[in-house]
Design an enzyme around this catalytic site. Sequence first.
Site, PDB file in Angstrom:
ATOM      1  N   CYS A 104       0.760  -1.358   0.076  1.00  8.78           N
ATOM      2  CA  CYS A 104       0.044  -0.084  -0.133  1.00  8.78           C
ATOM      3  C   CYS A 104       0.810   1.435   0.010  1.00  8.78           C
ATOM      4  O   CYS A 104       0.485   2.329  -0.185  1.00  8.78           O
ATOM      5  CB  CYS A 104      -0.921  -0.125   1.159  1.00  8.78           C
ATOM      6  SG  CYS A 104      -1.859  -1.617   1.389  1.00  8.78           S
ATOM      7  N   SER A 140     -11.184   0.509   5.065  1.00  9.56           N
ATOM      8  CA  SER A 140     -10.913   1.350   3.746  1.00  9.56           C
ATOM      9  C   SER A 140     -11.513   0.790   2.649  1.00  9.56           C
ATOM     10  O   SER A 140     -12.028  -0.437   2.782  1.00  9.56           O
ATOM     11  CB  SER A 140      -9.531   1.783   3.523  1.00  9.56           C
ATOM     12  OG  SER A 140      -8.681   0.563   3.374  1.00  9.56           O
ATOM     13  N   HIS A 166      -9.214   3.586  -1.513  1.00  9.59           N
ATOM     14  CA  HIS A 166      -7.928   3.177  -1.302  1.00  9.59           C
ATOM     15  C   HIS A 166      -7.419   2.296  -2.531  1.00  9.59           C
ATOM     16  O   HIS A 166      -7.427   0.781  -2.389  1.00  9.59           O
ATOM     17  CB  HIS A 166      -7.506   2.262  -0.131  1.00  9.59           C
ATOM     18  CG  HIS A 166      -6.405   1.919   0.223  1.00  9.59           C
ATOM     19  ND1 HIS A 166      -5.129   2.463  -0.128  1.00  9.59           N
ATOM     20  CD2 HIS A 166      -6.023   0.889   1.061  1.00  9.59           C
ATOM     21  CE1 HIS A 166      -4.142   1.854   0.197  1.00  9.59           C
ATOM     22  NE2 HIS A 166      -4.675   0.617   1.035  1.00  9.59           N
TER      23      HIS A 166
END
Lengths: 386, 101
Positions: free
Chosen positions: A84, A208, A333
């Site tokens: 991420c 998210s 996200h």
Amino acid sequence: MRGVSIIGVGITPFGVRAESLVALGAIACKDALEDAGLAPGRIEAFFLGNFAGHAFTGQNHVAPMVAHAAGLGAVPCTRLEGACASGGLALRQGVLAVASGQVDFALIAGVEKMTSAETDETASILAAAGDVAVEASVGSTFPALFGLIARRHMHEHGTTREEIAHVAVKNHAHGRLNPNAHMQKDVTLPQVLDARPVAEPLGLFDCSLISDGAAAVVLCPSETASAHHEKPVEVLASAQASDSPALSDKRDITSFYATQKAGEEAFSRAGLSREDVDLAEIHDCFTMAEIIALEDLGFFAKGEGGRGALEGMTKLGGAMPVNTSGGLKSKGHPVGATGVAQIHELTLQLRGEAGARQVPGAGVGLAHNLGGSGATCAVHILGATA
Amino acid sequence: METFVCAGCGRIYLENSQRCGHCGGDLEERPASGRGIVYSFSSVHMGARGMPTPYLLALVELEEGGRILARLADNDEGEPSIGDKVVFSGLSDTGPVFRLF
């Protein structure tokens, strides 16, 4: 090393998008180049953050494809993967390329296309950002890892379920003001607390969003930045650190060592203290992650991070607003895009162009981008032109 | 319960694969009581592909030191607590399983 500034930013709206992975990346790149007033041919290096192009869409080797679609020609194209934090790593490589004098104009993008996969398939693809041999193989998912982390944080530091839930309420309130956010609506505290459990103590609104989207940034040397944009934003620090991915290898699962290290280095390089930061984009992959990052970066003492959202300090209008974009929680996200999208938000804020969610007089912003359960962390500090 | 501990990084294995899959170090046999405590746990309701839900995951701290991520077997006493005593009950398709005792 010379100073580096941001002279252009671009973004696609986040959410369920019809465009392909490559097209999303190209749209954000064109948007950023237009903002910088640069022809694509001026770019000398391209860095792309993308976590799992192949697993989600069947496509790898995405960097030259996005560059080709954006008309960049024969420039060197490099894809960065740090789970991420892929976007944050791409930005850092661009900053280093310009700072070193190797290139004058660098384009950085981040992109992910996630919504074409089923939810359990997505959970498995994301689980590969952890240590597959000892985590995914046991049935661990990312919500499960952060469920374990949240439970331990509550146990050791007395953090309450309500404090954790307030992060979601706050970030949704911010995201409602962001036209590019995936979910532009408020959620209430009871909605968060009573939501379907995902991995206890975390529920649906603690997680998210699974989104498609892309963001891009154009960098050049600070000394010539004002020739390209009337409000260039300076990169005051770029820092990165690593730690073991597996929770079982960490001495303490209620802090992330990589965040602490990258944060300390960033503040030291920028010559700034925590009080100098006007706003921050923090990696809230889960509500609990925002609380831990605020502690690890030194904005709150250990165990006090939950006060941020509960008492309003991190809300718009508070002492240091956090995730004015809506964060990963509400803006969405798309994994590889996230670190670059944080820079997009801070740049708008530091230019005074953030509209309804503008932080008045924003001068210094911090971006915190975390990969996996804390194995990779990138921290950038940006400053407005005086 | 038999454990194999990496001389290099300290990671704990329940099967002897000769070398540490993490750092390549040599594994040393270390007898273990199989007892430990729940360091943290989560009841997983939306799981990985192909895994029936809900299931209980726990980070178990072994009596001899070191932690491993494992499944907690279903029990009649409801939700566990951090600090609860657990004992190793075997290896399954999804790795180590512990039960409350």
